[in-house]
Design a protein around this motif. Sequence first.
Motif, PDB file in Angstrom:
ATOM      1  N   GLU A  14      -5.685  -3.561   0.020  1.00  0.00           N
ATOM      2  CA  GLU A  14      -4.577  -4.514  -0.098  1.00  0.00           C
ATOM      3  C   GLU A  14      -4.553  -5.188  -1.624  1.00  0.00           C
ATOM      4  O   GLU A  14      -3.310  -5.506  -2.051  1.00  0.00           O
ATOM      5  N   GLU A  19       0.715  -4.199   0.627  1.00  0.00           N
ATOM      6  CA  GLU A  19       1.621  -3.325   1.662  1.00  0.00           C
ATOM      7  C   GLU A  19       3.154  -3.745   1.038  1.00  0.00           C
ATOM      8  O   GLU A  19       3.561  -4.719   0.491  1.00  0.00           O
ATOM      9  N   SER A  36       1.888   1.009   4.302  1.00  0.00           N
ATOM     10  CA  SER A  36       0.494   0.337   4.185  1.00  0.00           C
ATOM     11  C   SER A  36      -0.184   0.830   3.095  1.00  0.00           C
ATOM     12  O   SER A  36       0.263   1.660   2.333  1.00  0.00           O
TER      13      SER A  36
END
Length: 443
Positions: A14, A19, A36
């Motif tokens: 992340e 995202e 994602s």
Amino acid sequence: MRGGLYLRIHAFLERRFPERRVFLKSDSDTRFIRLSSETQLVTVAGLALFVSWAIVATAIVLMDSIGSGNFRDQARRDQQVYQERLNALSTERDRRAEEALAAQERFNSALQQISTMQSELLASETRRRELETGIDVIQANLRETIKEREILKRTVLDLREQTAPDSPEEVLAATAPAQLEFLTAALAETAEERDQIESDAQSALNQRDDLELELRLNAQRNDQIFRQLEEAMAISVDPLNKMFSAAGLPPDRILEQVRRGYSGEGGPLEPLSLSTRGEEASPDEIRANALLNQMSQLNLYRIAAEQAPFSVPVNLNQVRQSSGFGYRRDPKTGGRRLHKGSDFAGGTGTDIFATADGVVTHAGWQSGYGRLVKIQHAFGIETRYAHNSNLRVKAGQRVSRGDHIADMGTTGRSTGTHLHYEVRVNGKPVNPMIYIKAARNVF
């Protein structure tokens, strides 16, 4: 624990690949695609792999292109060196042949001079013997004459003492001095003639010595000529013998076959005829006959070399050898197959030449070969020239080595313009380069 590891990996991704959403808007609706972190990672990895593969493939293609260019340049340089070597060897062979012909002419001239000098020497020896015999006869006659003169003188003196004046005996004694003077004059002339004969005999002996010296000098010159001829024959015959042996053609069998079937102009040289009086051959005659036999063998070699495919079917400066004889990957199917000849790649229309004397047995289309020329040579040898664009001979036509028989093309089962050249011995394919390499240092 697995859940905690997954969460840490997800949190790491992340931070690196947050995202993202791709919005797709239309007149009546708005949608989005959710990207994602895992999807972004896979996409980036795929792009990186594709770029790496493209870089490696491009490098391989460039290296192969550079290597092919260097190989072609090297092959071109090797072909140029090979052609220069062939030209130099051809020039050397012609020079040796001219030297051999000149030496043969000098040898024939020397033999003629020796024959003339031998005749002169025999005539001089015969004349000397005749003069010696004449001198012996004259000396014997002179001794007899001197003895008779002495006897006559004593007889005259005895008669003078025993006879009276004016008697017949006195008259005979008075006339005896005139007869003695006549005999003395005759004896003087005989002595002069004897001296002249002795002088002629000495001159003949001197001439004989001069002729013997000249014969010895001629013998030395003849020996030098013989050595030069023998060296020239060794230089000419040995390479041909090695050439036929390297090509798998037994020289003795080949020469015997040529000797049986040779009926053309010229022919083997005849040996020198020996004496019909039963005399043994002289050393010069033995050496001359040995040279004539070698010249005959060289002539047979020349005929045999014209009938065997020792030549190259194309000009090496215009082509490159693209494939050799033996097993290889088939360019059409990819399988492993025996390549029964040698391929020479070049431009369309490149001249193709017969590699030996022979008779054309086929000139036309044949499956797989395209436009094909077959030539039957001596010693059970056949040559094939395939994939031609144009044929310049017909079946049944007799051709010579170096004749232009076809033009290069790409007919039949072919991937590009080239000549497929085959050599078959008694129907079995053999490597054509065996013959070409065997003749590399000869022609």
